[in-house]
Design a protein around this motif. Sequence first.
Motif, PDB file in Angstrom:
ATOM      1  N   ILE A  60       0.833  -1.205   0.000  1.00  0.00           N
ATOM      2  CA  ILE A  60       0.000   0.000   0.000  1.00  0.00           C
ATOM      3  C   ILE A  60       0.868   1.255   0.000  1.00  0.00           C
ATOM      4  O   ILE A  60       0.567   2.229  -0.697  1.00  0.00           O
ATOM      5  CB  ILE A  60      -0.956  -0.022   1.213  1.00  0.00           C
ATOM      6  CG1 ILE A  60      -1.962  -1.165   1.062  1.00  0.00           C
ATOM      7  CG2 ILE A  60      -1.680   1.314   1.340  1.00  0.00           C
ATOM      8  CD1 ILE A  60      -2.926  -1.309   2.215  1.00  0.00           C
ATOM      9  N   ASP A  63       2.166   1.635  -3.492  1.00  0.00           N
ATOM     10  CA  ASP A  63       1.105   2.111  -4.385  1.00  0.00           C
ATOM     11  C   ASP A  63       0.801   3.592  -4.146  1.00  0.00           C
ATOM     12  O   ASP A  63       0.496   4.327  -5.091  1.00  0.00           O
ATOM     13  CB  ASP A  63      -0.163   1.287  -4.164  1.00  0.00           C
ATOM     14  CG  ASP A  63      -0.017  -0.147  -4.670  1.00  0.00           C
ATOM     15  OD1 ASP A  63       0.916  -0.400  -5.468  1.00  0.00           O
ATOM     16  OD2 ASP A  63      -0.841  -1.002  -4.271  1.00  0.00           O
ATOM     17  N   VAL A 140      -8.598   3.209  -1.062  1.00  0.00           N
ATOM     18  CA  VAL A 140      -7.837   1.997  -0.743  1.00  0.00           C
ATOM     19  C   VAL A 140      -8.477   1.259   0.430  1.00  0.00           C
ATOM     20  O   VAL A 140      -8.619   0.019   0.407  1.00  0.00           O
ATOM     21  CB  VAL A 140      -6.363   2.347  -0.430  1.00  0.00           C
ATOM     22  CG1 VAL A 140      -5.620   1.124   0.121  1.00  0.00           C
ATOM     23  CG2 VAL A 140      -5.666   2.855  -1.674  1.00  0.00           C
ATOM     24  N   ASN A 144     -10.020  -2.500   0.559  1.00  0.00           N
ATOM     25  CA  ASN A 144      -9.565  -3.467   1.547  1.00  0.00           C
ATOM     26  C   ASN A 144     -10.738  -4.015   2.355  1.00  0.00           C
ATOM     27  O   ASN A 144     -10.800  -5.216   2.672  1.00  0.00           O
ATOM     28  CB  ASN A 144      -8.547  -2.800   2.474  1.00  0.00           C
ATOM     29  CG  ASN A 144      -7.927  -3.782   3.444  1.00  0.00           C
ATOM     30  OD1 ASN A 144      -7.114  -4.623   3.055  1.00  0.00           O
ATOM     31  ND2 ASN A 144      -8.295  -3.688   4.708  1.00  0.00           N
ATOM     32  N   TYR A 154      -7.975  -8.466  -2.731  1.00  0.00           N
ATOM     33  CA  TYR A 154      -7.612  -7.054  -2.631  1.00  0.00           C
ATOM     34  C   TYR A 154      -6.681  -6.653  -3.773  1.00  0.00           C
ATOM     35  O   TYR A 154      -6.866  -5.601  -4.400  1.00  0.00           O
ATOM     36  CB  TYR A 154      -6.945  -6.758  -1.288  1.00  0.00           C
ATOM     37  CG  TYR A 154      -6.301  -5.384  -1.256  1.00  0.00           C
ATOM     38  CD1 TYR A 154      -7.080  -4.240  -1.121  1.00  0.00           C
ATOM     39  CD2 TYR A 154      -4.916  -5.243  -1.393  1.00  0.00           C
ATOM     40  CE1 TYR A 154      -6.500  -2.990  -1.127  1.00  0.00           C
ATOM     41  CE2 TYR A 154      -4.336  -3.988  -1.394  1.00  0.00           C
ATOM     42  CZ  TYR A 154      -5.127  -2.857  -1.270  1.00  0.00           C
ATOM     43  OH  TYR A 154      -4.548  -1.615  -1.282  1.00  0.00           O
ATOM     44  N   SER A 158      -7.414  -3.941  -6.474  1.00  0.00           N
ATOM     45  CA  SER A 158      -6.508  -2.799  -6.536  1.00  0.00           C
ATOM     46  C   SER A 158      -5.954  -2.612  -7.943  1.00  0.00           C
ATOM     47  O   SER A 158      -5.873  -1.489  -8.458  1.00  0.00           O
ATOM     48  CB  SER A 158      -5.359  -2.979  -5.538  1.00  0.00           C
ATOM     49  OG  SER A 158      -4.459  -1.897  -5.614  1.00  0.00           O
ATOM     50  N   GLN A 162      -6.488   0.531 -10.319  1.00  0.00           N
ATOM     51  CA  GLN A 162      -5.371   1.289 -10.881  1.00  0.00           C
ATOM     52  C   GLN A 162      -5.464   1.375 -12.396  1.00  0.00           C
ATOM     53  O   GLN A 162      -4.991   2.339 -12.995  1.00  0.00           O
ATOM     54  CB  GLN A 162      -4.035   0.631 -10.482  1.00  0.00           C
ATOM     55  CG  GLN A 162      -3.759   0.588  -8.990  1.00  0.00           C
ATOM     56  CD  GLN A 162      -3.435   1.949  -8.409  1.00  0.00           C
ATOM     57  OE1 GLN A 162      -3.170   2.887  -9.144  1.00  0.00           O
ATOM     58  NE2 GLN A 162      -3.471   2.054  -7.086  1.00  0.00           N
TER      59      GLN A 162
END
Length: 381
Positions: A60, A63, A140, A144, A154, A158, A162
Amino acid sequence: MKDIIWLIKKILSVTFRKKGNILLYFGVPLIGIVIAFLAYGGSSQQALKVGVINHDSGQIAGDTVNFLKHLKNMSLVKVNESSMKDQIATGKLDCAIILDEGFSESIQTENPEHIQLVSIKGAQVTGFVKSYLYQYLDNVMALNKAANGDQDAYQKMSARYQQADFKFHVETLQDTSKGKNMTNGTIGFLLMIMLLSAGNFAEIILKEKENRTYFRLLSTPINARKYVLANIAVSMLVMVVQIIFTLLVVTNVFNIEMHVPIWQMSIILILFALVAAGLSLMLVSFSNSSGAASALQNLILAPSCLLAGCFFPFDIMPKTLQKIANFTPQRWVLDTISQLQQGHHFGSLYLNFMILLAFAAVFFLVSVYRFGRNNDVRNFA
């Protein structure tokens, strides 16, 4: 009519016999343009220089850094903690983001911690960064929570987030604030110069009374009314030339976009020229010497310009002073220009024009009354 034209020529000849007066009346307004250009001309929107220090090895955190890196209005720079404070202090960085160890885990538990924003520029910078960063972290945490602890789910969500297939169509809007600020600064300075110019011409009446020229003129077919009308005509003529000259320089030399048509700006300023001529005559009518008139003008003109917001943004003043400023004609001129810049129709601002005309009418009526009662030549014995 011939007498008035002769008087106009006489006043112009006496005034501009000194070459310095040409610079005073037509060169000084340029100072306002230069000041406004220097104050606002260099301001432009630039990307924030943001330093990042990532002490967390979680996905995370990585990211998050990658998200910040791709923002167009931020320039992300990796820095170390030892040089961070020096770079912020010297202005090389606008702010720094520190992601401490445990940051990724805190996001997973929906309790964001271990993140610091460091800046000496205050909320103007940190608030801008937070608006992007916190929105991203909220997304985020939502992903999650939807994954319910399943890391594989997740990561898939994610990755899909993105690489979302929806697109935004972005339109860049022109920043008009710079031109508006420069226009208001220039016009504010011009209003003060017009008031001073009108005051200088009105003082000629007192000076010619002091040296008895005025009374010698009245012994001819010229009467007091013709003399005052000629003085007003010269004052208006010079101020109209100041207006045209300033507006041409603003638009053609400095290329400042006023966001108001020149003809509309000219009408507004010519209305104020009437106000300035009336106000200067009224001040002279209450004075019994040129020195007293000059002192009275200094006491009223500069403070009223300050109060009206001619030299700085009007909105920064306390509400009480803003209400008092409504009793100054300069405030109504600047307010009219501001409303035109915001897109209001010229005809819809008739109340502002009527108020300016009312100021001029009151000043001229008081002047006529005072001049009619003040014929004592002994004032200048």
